[in-house]
Design a protein around this motif. Structure first.
Motif, PDB file in Angstrom:
ATOM      1  N   LYS A 145     -11.265   6.942   3.994  1.00 41.32           N
ATOM      2  CA  LYS A 145      -9.890   7.460   3.990  1.00 41.32           C
ATOM      3  C   LYS A 145      -8.883   6.477   4.587  1.00 41.32           C
ATOM      4  O   LYS A 145      -7.906   6.866   5.218  1.00 41.32           O
ATOM      5  CB  LYS A 145      -9.833   8.813   4.708  1.00 41.32           C
ATOM      6  CG  LYS A 145     -10.853   9.814   4.139  1.00 41.32           C
ATOM      7  CD  LYS A 145     -10.747  11.172   4.760  1.00 41.32           C
ATOM      8  CE  LYS A 145     -11.813  12.107   4.169  1.00 41.32           C
ATOM      9  NZ  LYS A 145     -11.739  13.483   4.666  1.00 41.32           N
ATOM     10  N   ASP A 147      -6.706   4.875   3.110  1.00 37.76           N
ATOM     11  CA  ASP A 147      -5.395   5.000   2.470  1.00 37.76           C
ATOM     12  C   ASP A 147      -4.473   5.962   3.216  1.00 37.76           C
ATOM     13  O   ASP A 147      -3.263   5.987   2.970  1.00 37.76           O
ATOM     14  CB  ASP A 147      -5.567   5.489   1.025  1.00 37.76           C
ATOM     15  CG  ASP A 147      -6.264   6.830   0.952  1.00 37.76           C
ATOM     16  OD1 ASP A 147      -5.595   7.855   0.715  1.00 37.76           O
ATOM     17  OD2 ASP A 147      -7.497   6.870   1.143  1.00 37.76           O
ATOM     18  N   LYS A 148      -5.027   6.747   4.116  1.00 37.73           N
ATOM     19  CA  LYS A 148      -4.241   7.741   4.840  1.00 37.73           C
ATOM     20  C   LYS A 148      -3.480   7.149   6.019  1.00 37.73           C
ATOM     21  O   LYS A 148      -2.676   7.837   6.654  1.00 37.73           O
ATOM     22  CB  LYS A 148      -5.143   8.872   5.342  1.00 37.73           C
ATOM     23  CG  LYS A 148      -5.987   9.547   4.267  1.00 37.73           C
ATOM     24  CD  LYS A 148      -5.137  10.232   3.219  1.00 37.73           C
ATOM     25  CE  LYS A 148      -6.030  10.962   2.209  1.00 37.73           C
ATOM     26  NZ  LYS A 148      -5.220  11.616   1.138  1.00 37.73           N
ATOM     27  N   SER A 150      -1.249   3.703   7.792  1.00 39.36           N
ATOM     28  CA  SER A 150      -0.494   2.465   7.541  1.00 39.36           C
ATOM     29  C   SER A 150      -1.368   1.294   7.970  1.00 39.36           C
ATOM     30  O   SER A 150      -2.369   1.463   8.679  1.00 39.36           O
ATOM     31  CB  SER A 150       0.802   2.464   8.361  1.00 39.36           C
ATOM     32  OG  SER A 150       0.513   2.368   9.748  1.00 39.36           O
ATOM     33  N   ARG A 151      -1.020   0.119   7.556  1.00 41.54           N
ATOM     34  CA  ARG A 151      -1.800  -1.069   7.916  1.00 41.54           C
ATOM     35  C   ARG A 151      -1.882  -1.222   9.436  1.00 41.54           C
ATOM     36  O   ARG A 151      -2.945  -1.551   9.990  1.00 41.54           O
ATOM     37  CB  ARG A 151      -1.175  -2.321   7.288  1.00 41.54           C
ATOM     38  CG  ARG A 151      -2.020  -3.572   7.482  1.00 41.54           C
ATOM     39  CD  ARG A 151      -1.402  -4.763   6.773  1.00 41.54           C
ATOM     40  NE  ARG A 151      -2.249  -5.936   6.854  1.00 41.54           N
ATOM     41  CZ  ARG A 151      -3.264  -6.185   6.028  1.00 41.54           C
ATOM     42  NH1 ARG A 151      -3.543  -5.325   5.066  1.00 41.54           N
ATOM     43  NH2 ARG A 151      -4.003  -7.270   6.166  1.00 41.54           N
ATOM     44  N   THR A 178     -13.045   1.570   3.470  1.00 39.10           N
ATOM     45  CA  THR A 178     -12.977   2.085   2.108  1.00 39.10           C
ATOM     46  C   THR A 178     -11.913   3.168   1.927  1.00 39.10           C
ATOM     47  O   THR A 178     -11.495   3.820   2.888  1.00 39.10           O
ATOM     48  CB  THR A 178     -14.330   2.687   1.671  1.00 39.10           C
ATOM     49  OG1 THR A 178     -14.581   3.890   2.418  1.00 39.10           O
ATOM     50  CG2 THR A 178     -15.470   1.708   1.876  1.00 39.10           C
ATOM     51  N   SER A 179     -11.543   3.339   0.693  1.00 40.49           N
ATOM     52  CA  SER A 179     -10.712   4.468   0.262  1.00 40.49           C
ATOM     53  C   SER A 179     -11.175   4.854  -1.131  1.00 40.49           C
ATOM     54  O   SER A 179     -11.055   4.057  -2.064  1.00 40.49           O
ATOM     55  CB  SER A 179      -9.226   4.088   0.230  1.00 40.49           C
ATOM     56  OG  SER A 179      -8.494   5.062  -0.502  1.00 40.49           O
ATOM     57  N   LYS A 182      -8.094   4.970  -3.501  1.00 41.14           N
ATOM     58  CA  LYS A 182      -7.547   3.675  -3.911  1.00 41.14           C
ATOM     59  C   LYS A 182      -8.611   2.724  -4.464  1.00 41.14           C
ATOM     60  O   LYS A 182      -8.303   1.618  -4.878  1.00 41.14           O
ATOM     61  CB  LYS A 182      -6.845   3.006  -2.733  1.00 41.14           C
ATOM     62  CG  LYS A 182      -5.684   3.801  -2.156  1.00 41.14           C
ATOM     63  CD  LYS A 182      -4.514   3.876  -3.116  1.00 41.14           C
ATOM     64  CE  LYS A 182      -3.312   4.542  -2.449  1.00 41.14           C
ATOM     65  NZ  LYS A 182      -2.153   4.630  -3.364  1.00 41.14           N
ATOM     66  N   GLN A 183      -9.885   3.154  -4.432  1.00 45.38           N
ATOM     67  CA  GLN A 183     -11.003   2.331  -4.899  1.00 45.38           C
ATOM     68  C   GLN A 183     -11.201   1.074  -4.049  1.00 45.38           C
ATOM     69  O   GLN A 183     -11.830   0.104  -4.493  1.00 45.38           O
ATOM     70  CB  GLN A 183     -10.781   1.902  -6.369  1.00 45.38           C
ATOM     71  CG  GLN A 183     -10.569   3.056  -7.334  1.00 45.38           C
ATOM     72  CD  GLN A 183     -11.883   3.688  -7.754  1.00 45.38           C
ATOM     73  OE1 GLN A 183     -12.746   3.029  -8.304  1.00 45.38           O
ATOM     74  NE2 GLN A 183     -12.025   4.973  -7.495  1.00 45.38           N
ATOM     75  N   SER A 184     -10.698   1.081  -2.839  1.00 49.02           N
ATOM     76  CA  SER A 184     -10.807  -0.110  -2.002  1.00 49.02           C
ATOM     77  C   SER A 184     -12.151  -0.147  -1.276  1.00 49.02           C
ATOM     78  O   SER A 184     -12.709   0.885  -0.911  1.00 49.02           O
ATOM     79  CB  SER A 184      -9.661  -0.157  -0.989  1.00 49.02           C
ATOM     80  OG  SER A 184      -9.661   0.992  -0.165  1.00 49.02           O
TER      81      SER A 184
END
Length: 202
Positions: A145, A147-148, A150-151, A178-179, A182-184
């Protein structure tokens, strides 16, 4: 070398390892607190939206679900741990399945411990990883998660996690960010699995 998923299929689900396939395919298992995103991560890795069942209700996975990748690697979706609302007998059965699998499954090459990167390090996650170390079970950490955040938030949380973990280990296990949305982190994790699958189990 890049690892590419060419095929993915559900094999079986079993409440005990005696009914799991005995073929020698190297196996990689995924575990974490309930609702951390295990099924979503497996679906993302395999590029199959509905391969592993996802649910908004924590604690739905009550057995070992096995998936075959490229006809030569198995991924195992293990029951989540630490779900407070599950009855005592159900929790104990979950823990029994997990313990037996981790200690006795000969095909297991690596356990991926999933952690929600939005949260501070939970005591139950730390205790579980310390137990893995004591039992000499190879594991890596997969933060989910991402993507939830900020950098800046993500970097701060990762720094805090690293500082806490270094109190217990001189060398940290493999760490993946991972996300599923976002497929990261997909390529890094798949390549890691692919490389480990080539090596013989110690």
């Amino acid at each position: 070398m890049k690892f590419t998923v060419t095929s993915a299929e559900f094999v079986t689900g079993s409440p005990d390892i005696q009914h799991l396939p005995t073929d020698p395919h190297p196996e990689f298992a995924f575990i974490g607190r309930s609702n951390v995103g295990k099924s979503s991560l497996i679906n993302m890795l395999c590029a199959r939206k509905k391969l592993a069942h996802t649910s908004g209700t924590p604690g739905k996975t009550r057995m070992v679900n096995l998936f075959r990748i490229n006809n030569r690697i198995h991924l195992a979706d293990l029951p989540g741990y630490g779900f407070a609302k599950a009855g005592k007998s159900i929790r104990e059965s979950f823990e029994g399945v997990i313990t037996t699998y981790l200690l006795d499954r000969e095909q297991l090459r690596c356990l991926f411990v999933l952690i929600d990167v939005r949260l501070p390090l939970q005591a139950i996650d730390l205790e579980f990883m310390k137990w893995l170390g004591e039992k000499e079970i190879p594991f890596a950490i997969v933060f989910t998660k991402a993507d939830k955040l900020s950098r800046t938030e993500l970097e701060k949380n990762l720094k805090d996690y690293t500082a806490r973990l270094l109190r217990w280990w001189e060398d940290l296990p493999g760490i993946f960010i991972t996300s599923s949305l976002k497929q990261s982190g997909r390529e890094d994790l798949l390549n890691y699995i692919g490389e480990l699958a080539k090596t013989k189990k110690p």
